[in-house]
Design an enzyme around this catalytic site. Sequence first.
Site, PDB file in Angstrom:
ATOM      1  N   THR A  57       0.827  -1.207   0.000  1.00 35.87           N
ATOM      2  CA  THR A  57       0.000   0.000   0.000  1.00 35.87           C
ATOM      3  C   THR A  57       0.858   1.252   0.000  1.00 35.87           C
ATOM      4  O   THR A  57       0.397   2.325  -0.379  1.00 35.87           O
ATOM      5  CB  THR A  57      -0.952  -0.006   1.215  1.00 35.87           C
ATOM      6  OG1 THR A  57      -1.608  -1.282   1.281  1.00 35.87           O
ATOM      7  CG2 THR A  57      -2.014   1.062   1.086  1.00 35.87           C
ATOM      8  N   TYR A 145       5.187 -12.286   4.905  1.00 35.69           N
ATOM      9  CA  TYR A 145       3.990 -11.808   4.206  1.00 35.69           C
ATOM     10  C   TYR A 145       3.607 -12.847   3.167  1.00 35.69           C
ATOM     11  O   TYR A 145       4.251 -12.979   2.130  1.00 35.69           O
ATOM     12  CB  TYR A 145       4.284 -10.457   3.562  1.00 35.69           C
ATOM     13  CG  TYR A 145       3.115  -9.738   2.944  1.00 35.69           C
ATOM     14  CD1 TYR A 145       1.806 -10.183   3.097  1.00 35.69           C
ATOM     15  CD2 TYR A 145       3.317  -8.582   2.202  1.00 35.69           C
ATOM     16  CE1 TYR A 145       0.741  -9.508   2.534  1.00 35.69           C
ATOM     17  CE2 TYR A 145       2.259  -7.897   1.630  1.00 35.69           C
ATOM     18  CZ  TYR A 145       0.981  -8.365   1.798  1.00 35.69           C
ATOM     19  OH  TYR A 145      -0.069  -7.690   1.225  1.00 35.69           O
ATOM     20  N   LYS A 173       1.906 -12.140   8.247  1.00 35.45           N
ATOM     21  CA  LYS A 173       0.774 -11.375   7.733  1.00 35.45           C
ATOM     22  C   LYS A 173       0.139 -12.240   6.664  1.00 35.45           C
ATOM     23  O   LYS A 173       0.755 -12.529   5.634  1.00 35.45           O
ATOM     24  CB  LYS A 173       1.221 -10.042   7.144  1.00 35.45           C
ATOM     25  CG  LYS A 173       0.080  -9.257   6.490  1.00 35.45           C
ATOM     26  CD  LYS A 173       0.568  -8.026   5.747  1.00 35.45           C
ATOM     27  CE  LYS A 173      -0.601  -7.354   5.017  1.00 35.45           C
ATOM     28  NZ  LYS A 173      -0.150  -6.187   4.206  1.00 35.45           N
ATOM     29  N   VAL A 213      -3.044  -6.214   9.966  1.00 35.03           N
ATOM     30  CA  VAL A 213      -2.287  -5.253   9.168  1.00 35.03           C
ATOM     31  C   VAL A 213      -3.250  -4.806   8.086  1.00 35.03           C
ATOM     32  O   VAL A 213      -3.544  -5.544   7.157  1.00 35.03           O
ATOM     33  CB  VAL A 213      -1.012  -5.862   8.569  1.00 35.03           C
ATOM     34  CG1 VAL A 213      -0.292  -4.827   7.710  1.00 35.03           C
ATOM     35  CG2 VAL A 213      -0.089  -6.365   9.675  1.00 35.03           C
TER      36      VAL A 213
END
Length: 310
Positions: A57, A145, A173, A213
């Site tokens: 992001t 991730y 995550k 998250v």
Amino acid sequence: MTDCPTAIPGRPFGRVLTAMVTPFDEDGKVDLKVAQELAAYLVDNVGNDGLVVNGTTGESPTTTDQEKEQLLRAVVEAVGDRATVVAGAGTNNTEHSVELARSAEKAGAHGLLVVTPYYSRPPQEGLYQHFWTVADATDLPVMLYDIPPRSVVPIQVDTLKRLAEHPQIVAVKDSKHDLWAGSEAMNDAGLAYYSGEDPLNLPWLSVGAVGFVSVIGHVVGDRLRKMLDAYESGDVASALEVHKGLLPVYRSMNFVGGVIFAKTALRLCGYETGQPRLPLPAATEEQVRLITSDLWDAGLVLVNPDAAQR
């Protein structure tokens, strides 16, 4: 291992983290002043106890290594005394990821977010060696991730179990959407799980996730904290009501994508962070109308509803 300011037992990076956008000015340059203001707003006013900087992001594929370090230093200076600042350091190049990890440590990051190497489609042994090598490069705690929609290759449970043996690899995550695999990894490997897919935040809590998250945390971080608090106090009905109230926000984010949604939503709420960098375009008029309508439906106060159409 570096201590994160908001770490508590079982939650090495805190509870509610937002994957922060990278503000750009009118010339498309990283705006460090706005980044510091936004970081303080997200921590002090919106309920986040952590931020991920230079993640997806944050448009990490289109920012330079120098920009990443400058941005990280600015955010740490702004909120690093009261929030956990996690630096995105993963790429599809192990050597480059090591360089980013070391740069992040020097810049003051409290932890690292390391994504599955994308495009190359490595086998599980390649994933294992990649993550282990990056974790070895610093003293920072690492959040893996796992996001097959972007990286294609998932981190298999057996690989997660092996990686959990590294003292710095402490969390995941998850954007894999596989609650069963996550349940196994939490139970067998002891990794802390953070939901990386906002619409699944509540379901992830039900199988043992310790936090989020988030992308929508830019504008509703306080509600995410309320949902988490309610669930953990045993008030599942109230947590479900918060989740239902966020359905319009989930809908907009999934329709337009995280970066475009977050920057448009912030603009509607009075915080200008510039347009995305190509290949991500600015929001279309249709997307702006959808986000505006959905934020209203979710009960947000839009202080600058016309600004999103610039």
